[in-house]
Design a protein around this motif. Structure first.
Motif, PDB file in Angstrom:
ATOM      1  N   GLU A 118     -42.476 -27.422  34.208  1.00 14.99           N
ATOM      2  CA  GLU A 118     -41.189 -27.889  33.712  1.00 14.99           C
ATOM      3  C   GLU A 118     -41.091 -29.410  33.885  1.00 14.99           C
ATOM      4  O   GLU A 118     -41.400 -29.941  34.965  1.00 14.99           O
TER       5      GLU A 118
ATOM      6  N   SER B 213     -43.849 -28.126  29.601  1.00 15.38           N
ATOM      7  CA  SER B 213     -43.119 -27.129  28.828  1.00 15.38           C
ATOM      8  C   SER B 213     -41.861 -27.707  28.181  1.00 15.38           C
ATOM      9  O   SER B 213     -41.278 -28.672  28.680  1.00 15.38           O
TER      10      SER B 213
ATOM     11  N   SER C 181     -32.342 -17.495  33.983  1.00 17.90           N
ATOM     12  CA  SER C 181     -33.176 -18.671  34.174  1.00 17.90           C
ATOM     13  C   SER C 181     -33.758 -19.105  32.830  1.00 17.90           C
ATOM     14  O   SER C 181     -33.505 -18.490  31.793  1.00 17.90           O
ATOM     15  N   ARG C 182     -34.545 -20.173  32.879  1.00 16.39           N
ATOM     16  CA  ARG C 182     -35.189 -20.686  31.669  1.00 16.39           C
ATOM     17  C   ARG C 182     -36.590 -21.128  32.002  1.00 16.39           C
ATOM     18  O   ARG C 182     -36.857 -21.664  33.083  1.00 16.39           O
ATOM     19  N   ARG C 183     -37.503 -20.880  31.077  1.00 21.09           N
ATOM     20  CA  ARG C 183     -38.872 -21.365  31.205  1.00 21.09           C
ATOM     21  C   ARG C 183     -39.245 -21.979  29.871  1.00 21.09           C
ATOM     22  O   ARG C 183     -39.351 -21.281  28.856  1.00 21.09           O
TER      23      ARG C 183
END
Length: 285
Positions: free
Chosen positions: A140, A172, A49-51
């Motif tokens: 996000e 973000s 995943s990505r944050r």
């Protein structure tokens, strides 16, 4: 660099190589930069995943089912020049080796980082005390959690808007490139404080549109140097061809024809159109 679009492109490209595979080894010579990576060895990658600008590999024991809860996260921050490649090179800092798959094929990914600002850490899920930016990160920009009303209210009390965006707290993943592009699209000066409701609404819309377009284009690749962003297979992003202000100082604004100006704001190179993006003095009420 890299920012959300580049990191998201990286995630989409390397997840098929990692998902379901067991990590055989993580080799590097900088334990202070790549913390506790030995804890990843022998664990299966359940997802990626990505944050914001962080990649997050979800890890579980090698015999865990795919839908079992993961017990560790392998966090990767690409820094200014980091990226994964299929081949090693003079700027390889970390070598990630995966155990052979069902066809008997092993796999290696090489983390290249010419300027050495990238970082990695293996932690328990959600334990981000050593990563304050990640711990305090805003929503996000392309998710339902990014709510226009909340953003507009925060923007009405903000200081200089570009540094505020770069803090990652209101939203973000917005870095230098996409802050400049979003502010140009919203016709807001990068140093403007205390945005009006209309300005906040325009900026909210601009951030979502710019980010979506940049992700679709695979991010931005600038110049030809060894430290510039490339995808893991060496391909460049294409969104640099869509930049309106970033990197275009002295060129005509696409909207009004005035020369784009480059200045420094909060120690970051900042590009804007002095006619389309006018600063207004706004005393505190």
């Amino acid at each position: 660099m890299p920012e959300l679009p580049e990191v998201e492109t990286t995630r989409r490209k390397i997840e098929p190589l990692l998902r379901g595979r067991v990590i055989a080894s993580v080799e590097h010579d900088a334990p202070h930069k790549y913390r506790d990576t030995h804890l990843a060895v022998g664990r299966r990658v359940q997802g990626l995943s990505r944050r914001g600008k962080y990649l997050m590999l979800q890890l579980a024991s090698a015999d865990a089912a795919e839908d079992d809860l993961h017990d560790l996260e392998f966090i990767v921050h690409l820094g200014m020049t980091g990226g994964f490649r299929l081949d090693s090179g003079p700027h390889t800092r970390v070598t990630l080796t995966l155990e052979p798959d069902g066809a008997g094929d092993s796999q290696q990914l090489f983390f290249h980082d010419p300027r050495r600002f990238g970082k990695m850490a293996v932690v328990r899920p959600g334990e981000y005390a050593g990563m304050p930016t990640l711990a305090a990160m805003g929503p996000e920009p392309l998710s339902e959690d990014f709510i226009e009303g909340d953003f507009v209210r925060l923007a009405r009390e903000a200081g200089a808007v570009k540094p505020w965006l770069l803090s990652q707290k209101p939203v973000s993943g917005v870095g230098n490139i996409y802050a400049d592009e979003s502010l140009w699209q919203a016709q807001i000066h990068p140093a403007q404080t205390r945005l009006t409701a209309a300005e906040g609404q325009r900026l909210y819309t601009a951030i979502r549109e710019v980010m979506a377009q940049a992700v679709d284009a695979g991010g931005s690749s600038l110049g030809n140097g060894v430290g510039n962003y490339r995808q893991h297979d060496g391909l460049s992003g294409l969104f640099q061809h869509e930049h309106h202000v970033y990197g275009r100082a002295g060129q005509p604004c696409p909207r009004c024809g005035t020369d784009i100006v480059k200045t420094v704001l909060a120690q970051r190179g900042t590009h804007f159109c002095p006619k389309c993006q006018v600063f207004e003095e706004r005393p505190r009420s």
